[in-house]
Design a protein around this motif. Structure first.
Motif, PDB file in Angstrom:
ATOM      1  N   LEU A  69       0.800  -1.218   0.000  1.00 49.53           N
ATOM      2  CA  LEU A  69       0.000   0.000   0.000  1.00 49.53           C
ATOM      3  C   LEU A  69       0.834   1.270   0.000  1.00 49.53           C
ATOM      4  O   LEU A  69       0.413   2.293  -0.543  1.00 49.53           O
ATOM      5  CB  LEU A  69      -0.930   0.005   1.209  1.00 49.53           C
ATOM      6  CG  LEU A  69      -1.831  -1.235   1.351  1.00 49.53           C
ATOM      7  CD1 LEU A  69      -2.625  -1.165   2.647  1.00 49.53           C
ATOM      8  CD2 LEU A  69      -2.764  -1.379   0.161  1.00 49.53           C
ATOM      9  N   GLU A  70       2.011   1.227   0.617  1.00 59.66           N
ATOM     10  CA  GLU A  70       2.850   2.414   0.679  1.00 59.66           C
ATOM     11  C   GLU A  70       3.489   2.663  -0.679  1.00 59.66           C
ATOM     12  O   GLU A  70       3.959   1.744  -1.340  1.00 59.66           O
ATOM     13  CB  GLU A  70       3.929   2.252   1.750  1.00 59.66           C
ATOM     14  CG  GLU A  70       3.368   2.193   3.162  1.00 59.66           C
ATOM     15  CD  GLU A  70       4.430   1.878   4.202  1.00 59.66           C
ATOM     16  OE1 GLU A  70       5.554   1.515   3.780  1.00 59.66           O
ATOM     17  OE2 GLU A  70       4.135   1.967   5.397  1.00 59.66           O
ATOM     18  N   ILE A  71       3.535   3.916  -1.084  1.00 62.83           N
ATOM     19  CA  ILE A  71       4.099   4.282  -2.379  1.00 62.83           C
ATOM     20  C   ILE A  71       5.498   4.839  -2.167  1.00 62.83           C
ATOM     21  O   ILE A  71       5.666   5.951  -1.675  1.00 62.83           O
ATOM     22  CB  ILE A  71       3.204   5.309  -3.093  1.00 62.83           C
ATOM     23  CG1 ILE A  71       1.800   4.732  -3.280  1.00 62.83           C
ATOM     24  CG2 ILE A  71       3.803   5.700  -4.433  1.00 62.83           C
ATOM     25  CD1 ILE A  71       0.806   5.724  -3.845  1.00 62.83           C
ATOM     26  N   ALA A  72       6.498   4.066  -2.538  1.00 58.21           N
ATOM     27  CA  ALA A  72       7.899   4.468  -2.346  1.00 58.21           C
ATOM     28  C   ALA A  72       8.373   5.269  -3.552  1.00 58.21           C
ATOM     29  O   ALA A  72       9.317   4.892  -4.240  1.00 58.21           O
ATOM     30  CB  ALA A  72       8.764   3.237  -2.134  1.00 58.21           C
ATOM     31  N   SER A  73       7.691   6.388  -3.831  1.00 54.28           N
ATOM     32  CA  SER A  73       8.031   7.172  -5.025  1.00 54.28           C
ATOM     33  C   SER A  73       9.245   8.069  -4.817  1.00 54.28           C
ATOM     34  O   SER A  73       9.883   8.494  -5.776  1.00 54.28           O
ATOM     35  CB  SER A  73       6.830   8.009  -5.459  1.00 54.28           C
ATOM     36  OG  SER A  73       6.389   8.836  -4.401  1.00 54.28           O
ATOM     37  N   ASP A  74       9.574   8.393  -3.573  1.00 55.02           N
ATOM     38  CA  ASP A  74      10.757   9.204  -3.281  1.00 55.02           C
ATOM     39  C   ASP A  74      11.963   8.280  -3.237  1.00 55.02           C
ATOM     40  O   ASP A  74      12.012   7.346  -2.438  1.00 55.02           O
ATOM     41  CB  ASP A  74      10.573   9.905  -1.936  1.00 55.02           C
ATOM     42  CG  ASP A  74      11.738  10.835  -1.610  1.00 55.02           C
ATOM     43  OD1 ASP A  74      12.720  10.842  -2.378  1.00 55.02           O
ATOM     44  OD2 ASP A  74      11.660  11.541  -0.594  1.00 55.02           O
ATOM     45  N   PRO A  75      12.960   8.502  -4.108  1.00 50.36           N
ATOM     46  CA  PRO A  75      14.117   7.601  -4.135  1.00 50.36           C
ATOM     47  C   PRO A  75      14.782   7.431  -2.780  1.00 50.36           C
ATOM     48  O   PRO A  75      15.179   6.327  -2.417  1.00 50.36           O
ATOM     49  CB  PRO A  75      15.056   8.279  -5.137  1.00 50.36           C
ATOM     50  CG  PRO A  75      14.163   9.095  -5.998  1.00 50.36           C
ATOM     51  CD  PRO A  75      13.048   9.558  -5.101  1.00 50.36           C
ATOM     52  N   GLY A  76      14.888   8.528  -2.003  1.00 46.89           N
ATOM     53  CA  GLY A  76      15.477   8.422  -0.676  1.00 46.89           C
ATOM     54  C   GLY A  76      16.828   7.731  -0.700  1.00 46.89           C
ATOM     55  O   GLY A  76      17.764   8.190  -1.362  1.00 46.89           O
TER      56      GLY A  76
END
Length: 281
Positions: A69-76
């Motif tokens: 469910l979590e969207i890991a769109s930030d490369p971080g």
């Protein structure tokens, strides 16, 4: 006679689940395609000049983990992989490059961008952990195999970065290391559990066989997906669960199907008022 089938599903997250996005083990009734409840191939019926039965979806309870469910769109802290024609640049560990083939060997997050004219993204890990692939403007073509192939992983999550447009295209034939194998058999193929999420777009053009396929469970929790396949469009072995997203499938055979021949334990069926809407044309 082949049937071209367009399957459009637009599902919206329930507000109560949005509030629980960070929790693991949350169960939610979704559209589920299980063995025996799939959109059918009408080639036999058409030959007999009889109408085929419409696609049937079975709504059951599905458990979603946080990474679904979590969207890991930030490369971080993700490893950066930049594709450029026939070359690949990597900033970080856990990635091997041989020509235009990229192999991810460790669990973790990987941010991919750019174009491969004729290459592959391969996931092959022994780690106990999730591999997250953040696609942010990726265009990969492969003339001899699956452009994105999860050969081995505990679980793979493909995240479509917000605003991104991504494309996977395969050729009309595959070259297998083992000539007796029949896998991978899709342009986006996973041997293990696969989740697709995010707020971007992905187009899969499958000229060899299937579009998107998993040998285990396949969950779709977001994204704008367009699948064009000469055989099946979207395929999971255990089931295909669609929680949210906009999905268009044009396939020569089944639009969405599950392939396992084993009977799965099914949660109690939902009432009609609980069943998600499924639109087909």
């Amino acid at each position: 006679m082949k049937r071209i089938m367009v399957l459009l599903l637009v599902l919206v997250l329930a507000a109560s689940l949005v509030a629980c996005t960070g929790e693991t083990g949350a169960a939610d009734p979704m559209v589920i395609f299980q063995p025996g409840n799939n959109s059918g191939d009408d080639s036999v019926a058409a030959a007999a000049d009889e109408p085929s039965a419409p696609a049937t979806a079975v709504a059951i309870a599905v458990t979603y983990d946080a990474e679904d469910l979590e969207i890991a769109s930030d490369p971080g802290d993700a490893v950066m992989i930049t594709l450029s024609g026939d070359t690949v640049t990597v900033s970080g560990d856990g990635v091997g490059v041989e020509g235009s083939a990229v192999t991810i060997t460790s669990a973790g997050a990987y941010h991919l961008s750019g174009t491969l004219d004729d290459g592959q993204i391969i996931v092959d890990t022994e780690d106990v952990g999730v591999v997250t692939l953040i696609l942010n403007g990726v265009d990969v073509a492969c003339t001899t195999g699956a452009p994105l192939y999860v050969a081995n992983a505990e679980k793979a999550v493909v995240t479509l970065a917000a605003g991104s447009v991504n494309t996977l295209i395969d050729g009309a034939s595959y070259v297998f290391a083992d000539p007796e194998t029949e896998e991978p058999n899709a342009a986006l193929f996973s041997n293990d559990d696969l989740t697709i999420n995010g707020e971007g777009a992905l187009t899969v053009q499958a000229n060899y066989n299937n579009g998107i396929a998993s040998d285990d469970a396949l969950k779709i929790t977001g994204g704008v997906l367009t699948v064009v396949a000469v055989h099946d469009g979207i395929q999971g072995k255990d089931y295909v669960a669609i929680k949210a997203g906009s999905i268009t499938v044009m396939a020569g055979n089944d639009g969405v199907q599950a392939t396992s021949t084993e009977d799965a334990e099914q949660e109690p069926a939902l009432s009609e008022s609980q069943e998600p809407a499924l639109s087909e044309s």
